[in-house]
Design a protein around this motif. Structure first.
Motif, PDB file in Angstrom:
ATOM      1  N   ALA A  23       0.834  -1.187   0.000  1.00  0.00           N
ATOM      2  CA  ALA A  23       0.000   0.000   0.000  1.00  0.00           C
ATOM      3  C   ALA A  23       0.874   1.244   0.000  1.00  0.00           C
ATOM      4  CB  ALA A  23      -0.918  -0.003   1.212  1.00  0.00           C
ATOM      5  N   SER A  24       0.425   2.267  -0.702  1.00  0.00           N
ATOM      6  CA  SER A  24       1.174   3.522  -0.726  1.00  0.00           C
ATOM      7  C   SER A  24       0.209   4.686  -0.847  1.00  0.00           C
ATOM      8  CB  SER A  24       2.158   3.533  -1.892  1.00  0.00           C
ATOM      9  OG  SER A  24       1.477   3.426  -3.122  1.00  0.00           O
ATOM     10  N   GLY A  25       0.644   5.834  -0.438  1.00  0.00           N
ATOM     11  CA  GLY A  25      -0.143   7.037  -0.610  1.00  0.00           C
ATOM     12  C   GLY A  25      -0.847   7.531   0.634  1.00  0.00           C
ATOM     13  N   ARG A  26      -1.133   6.648   1.553  1.00  0.00           N
ATOM     14  CA  ARG A  26      -1.783   7.034   2.812  1.00  0.00           C
ATOM     15  C   ARG A  26      -1.811   5.814   3.720  1.00  0.00           C
ATOM     16  NH1 ARG A  26      -7.612   8.530   3.313  1.00  0.00           N
ATOM     17  NH2 ARG A  26      -7.139   7.787   5.418  1.00  0.00           N
ATOM     18  N   SER A  27      -2.196   6.038   4.940  1.00  0.00           N
ATOM     19  CA  SER A  27      -2.353   4.925   5.863  1.00  0.00           C
ATOM     20  C   SER A  27      -3.785   4.414   5.784  1.00  0.00           C
ATOM     21  CB  SER A  27      -2.015   5.365   7.290  1.00  0.00           C
ATOM     22  OG  SER A  27      -2.899   6.392   7.693  1.00  0.00           O
ATOM     23  N   PHE A  28      -3.972   3.168   6.162  1.00  0.00           N
ATOM     24  CA  PHE A  28      -5.282   2.540   6.094  1.00  0.00           C
ATOM     25  C   PHE A  28      -5.626   1.911   7.426  1.00  0.00           C
ATOM     26  CE2 PHE A  28      -5.733   3.099   1.640  1.00  0.00           C
ATOM     27  CZ  PHE A  28      -4.464   2.950   1.091  1.00  0.00           C
ATOM     28  N   SER A  29      -6.893   1.696   7.626  1.00  0.00           N
ATOM     29  CA  SER A  29      -7.290   0.986   8.828  1.00  0.00           C
ATOM     30  C   SER A  29      -7.345  -0.505   8.495  1.00  0.00           C
ATOM     31  CB  SER A  29      -8.623   1.503   9.349  1.00  0.00           C
ATOM     32  OG  SER A  29      -9.661   1.300   8.402  1.00  0.00           O
ATOM     33  N   SER A  30      -8.510  -1.042   8.299  1.00  0.00           N
ATOM     34  CA  SER A  30      -8.620  -2.470   8.010  1.00  0.00           C
ATOM     35  C   SER A  30      -8.236  -2.767   6.559  1.00  0.00           C
ATOM     36  CB  SER A  30     -10.055  -2.938   8.249  1.00  0.00           C
ATOM     37  OG  SER A  30     -10.454  -2.644   9.555  1.00  0.00           O
ATOM     38  N   LEU A  31      -7.694  -3.948   6.380  1.00  0.00           N
ATOM     39  CA  LEU A  31      -7.341  -4.424   5.050  1.00  0.00           C
ATOM     40  C   LEU A  31      -8.003  -5.775   4.828  1.00  0.00           C
ATOM     41  CD1 LEU A  31      -3.513  -3.641   5.128  1.00  0.00           C
ATOM     42  CD2 LEU A  31      -5.267  -2.348   3.910  1.00  0.00           C
ATOM     43  N   GLY A  32      -8.337  -6.040   3.584  1.00  0.00           N
ATOM     44  CA  GLY A  32      -9.003  -7.304   3.298  1.00  0.00           C
ATOM     45  C   GLY A  32      -8.513  -7.937   2.008  1.00  0.00           C
ATOM     46  N   TRP A  33      -8.766  -9.228   1.926  1.00  0.00           N
ATOM     47  CA  TRP A  33      -8.519  -9.986   0.703  1.00  0.00           C
ATOM     48  C   TRP A  33      -9.850 -10.489   0.160  1.00  0.00           C
ATOM     49  CZ3 TRP A  33      -4.047 -10.142  -1.879  1.00  0.00           C
ATOM     50  CH2 TRP A  33      -2.859  -9.893  -1.190  1.00  0.00           C
ATOM     51  N   PHE A  34     -10.022 -10.367  -1.138  1.00  0.00           N
ATOM     52  CA  PHE A  34     -11.187 -10.884  -1.829  1.00  0.00           C
ATOM     53  C   PHE A  34     -10.696 -11.697  -3.024  1.00  0.00           C
ATOM     54  CE2 PHE A  34     -14.638  -8.511   0.226  1.00  0.00           C
ATOM     55  CZ  PHE A  34     -13.902  -7.562   0.919  1.00  0.00           C
ATOM     56  N   ARG A  35     -11.570 -12.506  -3.592  1.00  0.00           N
ATOM     57  CA  ARG A  35     -11.179 -13.265  -4.778  1.00  0.00           C
ATOM     58  C   ARG A  35     -12.370 -13.430  -5.700  1.00  0.00           C
ATOM     59  NH1 ARG A  35     -10.176 -19.282  -2.062  1.00  0.00           N
ATOM     60  NH2 ARG A  35     -12.365 -19.769  -1.618  1.00  0.00           N
ATOM     61  N   GLN A  36     -12.056 -13.593  -6.971  1.00  0.00           N
ATOM     62  CA  GLN A  36     -13.100 -13.811  -7.965  1.00  0.00           C
ATOM     63  C   GLN A  36     -12.682 -14.938  -8.881  1.00  0.00           C
ATOM     64  OE1 GLN A  36     -14.236 -10.386 -10.308  1.00  0.00           O
ATOM     65  NE2 GLN A  36     -16.233 -11.292 -10.750  1.00  0.00           N
ATOM     66  N   ALA A  37     -13.435 -16.011  -8.816  1.00  0.00           N
ATOM     67  CA  ALA A  37     -13.195 -17.159  -9.680  1.00  0.00           C
ATOM     68  C   ALA A  37     -13.919 -16.949 -11.006  1.00  0.00           C
ATOM     69  CB  ALA A  37     -13.695 -18.427  -9.000  1.00  0.00           C
ATOM     70  N   PRO A  38     -13.484 -17.634 -12.034  1.00  0.00           N
ATOM     71  CA  PRO A  38     -14.123 -17.481 -13.350  1.00  0.00           C
ATOM     72  C   PRO A  38     -15.621 -17.774 -13.275  1.00  0.00           C
ATOM     73  CG  PRO A  38     -12.077 -18.685 -13.568  1.00  0.00           C
ATOM     74  CD  PRO A  38     -12.322 -18.541 -12.090  1.00  0.00           C
ATOM     75  N   GLY A  39     -16.410 -16.840 -13.791  1.00  0.00           N
ATOM     76  CA  GLY A  39     -17.848 -17.029 -13.826  1.00  0.00           C
ATOM     77  C   GLY A  39     -18.568 -16.839 -12.510  1.00  0.00           C
ATOM     78  N   LYS A  40     -17.844 -16.373 -11.498  1.00  0.00           N
ATOM     79  CA  LYS A  40     -18.466 -16.200 -10.189  1.00  0.00           C
ATOM     80  C   LYS A  40     -18.333 -14.774  -9.701  1.00  0.00           C
ATOM     81  CE  LYS A  40     -17.874 -20.970  -8.612  1.00  0.00           C
ATOM     82  NZ  LYS A  40     -17.394 -21.833  -7.484  1.00  0.00           N
ATOM     83  N   GLU A  41     -19.116 -14.444  -8.686  1.00  0.00           N
ATOM     84  CA  GLU A  41     -19.034 -13.131  -8.074  1.00  0.00           C
ATOM     85  C   GLU A  41     -17.770 -13.042  -7.212  1.00  0.00           C
ATOM     86  OE1 GLU A  41     -22.183 -11.765  -9.955  1.00  0.00           O
ATOM     87  OE2 GLU A  41     -21.283 -10.550  -8.366  1.00  0.00           O
TER      88      GLU A  41
END
Length: 121
Positions: A23-41
């Motif tokens: 991360a760059s440009g500012r500080s953040f509070s919470s961070l998360g990981w998400f994923r998207q499989a083919p054909g899925k949300e």
């Protein structure tokens, strides 16, 4: 403000990968990981509080994935072990400017471009 994921690739089932989110440009509070499989949300994988003291995971990755962060380096990590073919997806990191981590995508203001993880059977 920028989030940049790295560490994706091709791995056999049962193997491991570690993703990074710089991360760059500012500080953040919470961070998360998400994923998207083919054909899925796109779906929530896990998240971590500002201090790194508390982490949350979706049920399908509990016990296999571990999120951590190094605030001195402005970097978050996703250690993925015992990978399965169903973990194949583009993995995104996301950041909130305030508040506790959660699985609601709309609450994350900044997003990375994603990194591809492919798990072969």
């Amino acid at each position: 403000v920028q989030l940049m994921e790295s560490g994706g690739g091709l791995v056999q089932a049962g193997g491991s990968l570690r993703l990074s989110c710089a991360a760059s440009g500012r500080s953040f509070s919470s961070l998360g990981w998400f994923r998207q499989a083919p054909g899925k949300e796109r779906e929530f994988v896990g998240a971590i509080t500002r201090t790194g003291g508390i982490t949350y995971y979706t049920d399908s990755v509990k016990g296999r994935f571990t999120i951590s962060r190094d605030n001195a380096k402005n970097t978050m990590y996703l250690q993925m072990n015992s990978l399965k073919p169903e973990d194949t997806a583009v993995y995104y990191c996301a950041a909130k400017v305030a508040g506790f981590p959660n699985k609601e995508q709309m609450s994350y203001k900044y997003w990375g471009q994603g990194t591809q993880v492919t798990v072969s059977s």
